[in-house]
Design a protein around this motif. Structure first.
Motif, PDB file in Angstrom:
ATOM      1  N   ARG A 139     -18.452  34.014 -14.821  1.00  0.00           N
ATOM      2  CA  ARG A 139     -18.545  35.287 -14.108  1.00  0.00           C
ATOM      3  C   ARG A 139     -18.968  35.059 -12.661  1.00  0.00           C
ATOM      4  N   PRO A 140     -18.787  36.070 -11.803  1.00  0.00           N
ATOM      5  CA  PRO A 140     -19.195  35.914 -10.398  1.00  0.00           C
ATOM      6  C   PRO A 140     -20.706  35.679 -10.278  1.00  0.00           C
ATOM      7  N   VAL A 141     -21.088  34.874  -9.288  1.00  0.00           N
ATOM      8  CA  VAL A 141     -22.511  34.587  -9.066  1.00  0.00           C
ATOM      9  C   VAL A 141     -23.042  35.284  -7.807  1.00  0.00           C
ATOM     10  N   LYS A 142     -22.213  36.108  -7.183  1.00  0.00           N
ATOM     11  CA  LYS A 142     -22.659  36.835  -5.990  1.00  0.00           C
ATOM     12  C   LYS A 142     -23.907  37.646  -6.349  1.00  0.00           C
ATOM     13  N   GLY A 143     -24.945  37.492  -5.532  1.00  0.00           N
ATOM     14  CA  GLY A 143     -26.201  38.181  -5.763  1.00  0.00           C
ATOM     15  C   GLY A 143     -27.153  37.457  -6.693  1.00  0.00           C
ATOM     16  N   ARG A 144     -26.706  36.374  -7.292  1.00  0.00           N
ATOM     17  CA  ARG A 144     -27.564  35.570  -8.169  1.00  0.00           C
ATOM     18  C   ARG A 144     -28.262  34.494  -7.349  1.00  0.00           C
ATOM     19  N   GLN A 145     -29.458  34.123  -7.771  1.00  0.00           N
ATOM     20  CA  GLN A 145     -30.229  33.101  -7.061  1.00  0.00           C
ATOM     21  C   GLN A 145     -29.724  31.708  -7.400  1.00  0.00           C
ATOM     22  N   ARG A 146     -29.351  30.977  -6.372  1.00  0.00           N
ATOM     23  CA  ARG A 146     -28.982  29.574  -6.583  1.00  0.00           C
ATOM     24  C   ARG A 146     -30.260  28.753  -6.682  1.00  0.00           C
ATOM     25  N   ILE A 147     -30.300  27.845  -7.632  1.00  0.00           N
ATOM     26  CA  ILE A 147     -31.453  26.957  -7.802  1.00  0.00           C
ATOM     27  C   ILE A 147     -31.119  25.676  -7.055  1.00  0.00           C
ATOM     28  N   ALA A 148     -31.644  25.589  -5.843  1.00  0.00           N
ATOM     29  CA  ALA A 148     -31.273  24.507  -4.927  1.00  0.00           C
ATOM     30  C   ALA A 148     -31.590  23.128  -5.480  1.00  0.00           C
ATOM     31  N   SER A 149     -32.668  23.003  -6.263  1.00  0.00           N
ATOM     32  CA  SER A 149     -33.040  21.698  -6.823  1.00  0.00           C
ATOM     33  C   SER A 149     -32.047  21.226  -7.873  1.00  0.00           C
ATOM     34  N   GLY A 150     -31.273  22.150  -8.448  1.00  0.00           N
ATOM     35  CA  GLY A 150     -30.356  21.795  -9.522  1.00  0.00           C
ATOM     36  C   GLY A 150     -31.056  21.534 -10.842  1.00  0.00           C
TER      37      GLY A 150
END
Length: 118
Positions: free
Chosen positions: A95-106
């Motif tokens: 699904r789209p991730v627009k507006g979801r928080q990316r976890i930069a550390s992975g």
């Protein structure tokens, strides 16, 4: 068969009980994917980044249970990947991730860490 887990199915996480009959094979990192928080669990999508994972050996019953949990509403799709432990399934978010928080550390286990200035 093997499965790659990167979030709530990892050891000591909220859904780790689904992995009770699984055999932990080791940790690994997958390149070319981005990790996003979907609330109480994450999703990975193809993109720039590295995602920290665990690889398990599972039986067909466990795979069926995980499919019911992850793919029933079309939220995830299984993708076969190569790992140091042999080929393994990865659930990729659909699904789209627009507006979801990316976890930069992975790393889902470090999702609450403050962003690095490095």
């Amino acid at each position: 068969m093997r499965i790659i887990v990167y979030g709530s199915l990892r050891r000591k996480q909220g859904n780790s009980h689904w992995m009770t009959n699984a055999q932990w094979l080791g940790d690994m990192q997958i390149e070319g994917y981005a990790l996003y928080s979907l609330g109480h669990y994450p999703g990975v999508i193809p993109g720039e980044g590295t995602v920290y994972c665990e690889v398990y050996r599972i039986d067909a019953t466990t795979l069926g249970e995980l499919d019911a949990l992850r793919t029933k509403a079309g939220e995830y799709k299984r993708q076969l990947m190569q790992t140091p432990y042999g080929s393994a399934w990865l659930y990729v978010y659909q699904r789209p991730v627009k507006g979801r928080q990316r976890i930069a550390s992975g790393d889902w286990l470090r999702r609450d860490d403050p962003p690095s200035d490095a």
